[in-house]
Design a protein around this motif. Structure first.
Motif, PDB file in Angstrom:
ATOM      1  N   LYS A  87     -18.522   7.443 -26.263  1.00  0.00           N
ATOM      2  CA  LYS A  87     -18.646   8.281 -25.066  1.00  0.00           C
ATOM      3  C   LYS A  87     -18.638   9.759 -25.461  1.00  0.00           C
ATOM      4  O   LYS A  87     -18.335  10.099 -26.588  1.00  0.00           O
ATOM      5  CB  LYS A  87     -17.489   7.988 -24.104  1.00  0.00           C
ATOM      6  CG  LYS A  87     -16.119   8.458 -24.621  1.00  0.00           C
ATOM      7  CD  LYS A  87     -15.070   8.308 -23.550  1.00  0.00           C
ATOM      8  CE  LYS A  87     -13.729   8.873 -23.970  1.00  0.00           C
ATOM      9  NZ  LYS A  87     -13.666  10.291 -24.210  1.00  0.00           N
ATOM     10  N   GLN A  88     -18.967  10.610 -24.496  1.00  0.00           N
ATOM     11  CA  GLN A  88     -18.930  12.054 -24.755  1.00  0.00           C
ATOM     12  C   GLN A  88     -17.517  12.407 -25.206  1.00  0.00           C
ATOM     13  O   GLN A  88     -16.558  12.129 -24.511  1.00  0.00           O
ATOM     14  CB  GLN A  88     -19.252  12.816 -23.466  1.00  0.00           C
ATOM     15  CG  GLN A  88     -20.610  12.492 -22.897  1.00  0.00           C
ATOM     16  CD  GLN A  88     -21.711  13.262 -23.613  1.00  0.00           C
ATOM     17  OE1 GLN A  88     -22.044  12.971 -24.751  1.00  0.00           O
ATOM     18  NE2 GLN A  88     -22.264  14.244 -22.941  1.00  0.00           N
ATOM     19  N   THR A  89     -17.394  13.004 -26.370  1.00  0.00           N
ATOM     20  CA  THR A  89     -16.085  13.367 -26.884  1.00  0.00           C
ATOM     21  C   THR A  89     -16.085  14.846 -27.236  1.00  0.00           C
ATOM     22  O   THR A  89     -17.023  15.333 -27.856  1.00  0.00           O
ATOM     23  CB  THR A  89     -15.752  12.532 -28.149  1.00  0.00           C
ATOM     24  OG1 THR A  89     -15.855  11.149 -27.820  1.00  0.00           O
ATOM     25  CG2 THR A  89     -14.342  12.812 -28.629  1.00  0.00           C
ATOM     26  N   ARG A  90     -15.016  15.537 -26.815  1.00  0.00           N
ATOM     27  CA  ARG A  90     -14.871  16.956 -27.136  1.00  0.00           C
ATOM     28  C   ARG A  90     -13.656  17.114 -28.033  1.00  0.00           C
ATOM     29  O   ARG A  90     -12.568  16.673 -27.693  1.00  0.00           O
ATOM     30  CB  ARG A  90     -14.677  17.769 -25.854  1.00  0.00           C
ATOM     31  CG  ARG A  90     -15.807  17.537 -24.865  1.00  0.00           C
ATOM     32  CD  ARG A  90     -15.614  18.355 -23.602  1.00  0.00           C
ATOM     33  NE  ARG A  90     -16.100  19.707 -23.860  1.00  0.00           N
ATOM     34  CZ  ARG A  90     -15.415  20.808 -23.564  1.00  0.00           C
ATOM     35  NH1 ARG A  90     -14.239  20.749 -23.008  1.00  0.00           N
ATOM     36  NH2 ARG A  90     -15.927  21.996 -23.818  1.00  0.00           N
ATOM     37  N   VAL A  91     -13.875  17.762 -29.171  1.00  0.00           N
ATOM     38  CA  VAL A  91     -12.811  17.933 -30.154  1.00  0.00           C
ATOM     39  C   VAL A  91     -12.635  19.416 -30.470  1.00  0.00           C
ATOM     40  O   VAL A  91     -13.619  20.137 -30.630  1.00  0.00           O
ATOM     41  CB  VAL A  91     -13.147  17.159 -31.464  1.00  0.00           C
ATOM     42  CG1 VAL A  91     -12.044  17.346 -32.495  1.00  0.00           C
ATOM     43  CG2 VAL A  91     -13.362  15.680 -31.183  1.00  0.00           C
ATOM     44  N   ALA A 103     -11.788  18.974 -20.069  1.00  0.00           N
ATOM     45  CA  ALA A 103     -10.698  18.767 -21.021  1.00  0.00           C
ATOM     46  C   ALA A 103     -11.198  18.465 -22.431  1.00  0.00           C
ATOM     47  O   ALA A 103     -12.256  17.885 -22.623  1.00  0.00           O
ATOM     48  CB  ALA A 103      -9.815  17.625 -20.544  1.00  0.00           C
ATOM     49  N   ASP A 152     -10.746  16.222 -25.618  1.00  0.00           N
ATOM     50  CA  ASP A 152     -10.236  14.864 -25.827  1.00  0.00           C
ATOM     51  C   ASP A 152      -9.291  14.750 -27.013  1.00  0.00           C
ATOM     52  O   ASP A 152      -8.368  13.953 -27.019  1.00  0.00           O
ATOM     53  CB  ASP A 152     -11.407  13.890 -26.054  1.00  0.00           C
ATOM     54  CG  ASP A 152     -12.359  13.883 -24.871  1.00  0.00           C
ATOM     55  OD1 ASP A 152     -11.915  13.541 -23.768  1.00  0.00           O
ATOM     56  OD2 ASP A 152     -13.534  14.248 -25.062  1.00  0.00           O
ATOM     57  N   LEU A 153      -9.585  15.552 -28.041  1.00  0.00           N
ATOM     58  CA  LEU A 153      -8.797  15.461 -29.267  1.00  0.00           C
ATOM     59  C   LEU A 153      -8.636  16.841 -29.875  1.00  0.00           C
ATOM     60  O   LEU A 153      -9.595  17.606 -29.960  1.00  0.00           O
ATOM     61  CB  LEU A 153      -9.488  14.531 -30.277  1.00  0.00           C
ATOM     62  CG  LEU A 153      -8.825  14.389 -31.649  1.00  0.00           C
ATOM     63  CD1 LEU A 153      -7.455  13.740 -31.550  1.00  0.00           C
ATOM     64  CD2 LEU A 153      -9.720  13.594 -32.603  1.00  0.00           C
ATOM     65  N   GLY A 204      -3.891  15.965 -23.815  1.00  0.00           N
ATOM     66  CA  GLY A 204      -4.897  15.372 -24.703  1.00  0.00           C
ATOM     67  C   GLY A 204      -4.261  14.784 -25.952  1.00  0.00           C
ATOM     68  O   GLY A 204      -3.069  14.941 -26.204  1.00  0.00           O
ATOM     69  N   ARG A 205      -5.072  14.105 -26.728  1.00  0.00           N
ATOM     70  CA  ARG A 205      -4.577  13.513 -27.968  1.00  0.00           C
ATOM     71  C   ARG A 205      -4.595  14.559 -29.078  1.00  0.00           C
ATOM     72  O   ARG A 205      -5.436  15.444 -29.095  1.00  0.00           O
ATOM     73  CB  ARG A 205      -5.447  12.320 -28.354  1.00  0.00           C
ATOM     74  CG  ARG A 205      -5.332  11.188 -27.355  1.00  0.00           C
ATOM     75  CD  ARG A 205      -6.124  10.005 -27.856  1.00  0.00           C
ATOM     76  NE  ARG A 205      -6.137   8.938 -26.874  1.00  0.00           N
ATOM     77  CZ  ARG A 205      -7.180   8.677 -26.084  1.00  0.00           C
ATOM     78  NH1 ARG A 205      -8.262   9.414 -26.145  1.00  0.00           N
ATOM     79  NH2 ARG A 205      -7.135   7.673 -25.231  1.00  0.00           N
ATOM     80  N   LEU A 224      -9.898   6.567 -30.167  1.00  0.00           N
ATOM     81  CA  LEU A 224     -10.232   7.307 -28.942  1.00  0.00           C
ATOM     82  C   LEU A 224     -11.077   6.477 -27.981  1.00  0.00           C
ATOM     83  O   LEU A 224     -10.976   6.614 -26.786  1.00  0.00           O
ATOM     84  CB  LEU A 224     -10.997   8.601 -29.276  1.00  0.00           C
ATOM     85  CG  LEU A 224     -10.214   9.707 -29.948  1.00  0.00           C
ATOM     86  CD1 LEU A 224     -11.123  10.896 -30.201  1.00  0.00           C
ATOM     87  CD2 LEU A 224      -9.023  10.128 -29.115  1.00  0.00           C
ATOM     88  N   SER A 225     -11.965   5.648 -28.571  1.00  0.00           N
ATOM     89  CA  SER A 225     -12.909   4.931 -27.707  1.00  0.00           C
ATOM     90  C   SER A 225     -12.301   3.699 -27.067  1.00  0.00           C
ATOM     91  O   SER A 225     -11.283   3.212 -27.466  1.00  0.00           O
ATOM     92  CB  SER A 225     -14.181   4.591 -28.462  1.00  0.00           C
ATOM     93  OG  SER A 225     -13.876   4.092 -29.737  1.00  0.00           O
TER      94      SER A 225
END
Length: 127
Positions: A2-6, A50, A52-53, A79-80, A126-127
């Motif tokens: 999925k769309q992940t923002r780090v 937000a 995500d990580l 968040g993680r 995460l997924s």
């Protein structure tokens, strides 16, 4: 994935670029970077969506990782978090315990240098 923002926090420019590159190779579509805790707080506060990580180095000049973690704990960051550092493993674990005690969601620690395999394992969580 999925769309992940780090968001990656590290004072070492090479490490920022290297980890960003690995994350993109692993399918992360948005990678934000900051060179220290203050910059990290600014980047986090500027986000509409937000993060995500958070991948956070422990030792940075100015506002280091521990002070940064205190700040985001005070702001109830949900968040993680992945802690990574070249410091002794015991110090990395102690920082993880401290962050967890403050209510932060630490999903793991990585020793530097980071490998694509170790990062892939964390991203799978995460997924």
């Amino acid at each position: 994935m999925k769309q992940t923002r780090v968001l990656v926090l590290d004072d070492d420019t090479f490490m920022l670029e290297f980890v960003s590159h690995l994350l993109r190779e692993l399918g992360v579509n948005e990678v934000l970077v900051a060179e220290d805790g203050k910059a990290g707080l600014f980047v986090l506060s500027a986000q509409v969506v937000a993060v995500d990580l958070l991948i956070c180095d422990i030792e940075m000049p100015g506002m280091g990782g521990i002070e940064f973690l205190h700040n985001i704990a005070d702001q109830n960051y949900r968040g993680r978090i992945l802690l990574f550092s070249g410091v002794a493993p015991a110090l990395l674990k102690a920082t993880e315990r401290l962050a967890t005690a403050r209510g932060l969601n630490v999903i793991g620690t990585l020793a530097k240098p980071v490998t694509v395999g170790s990062l892939a394992t964390i991203l799978e969580q995460l997924s």
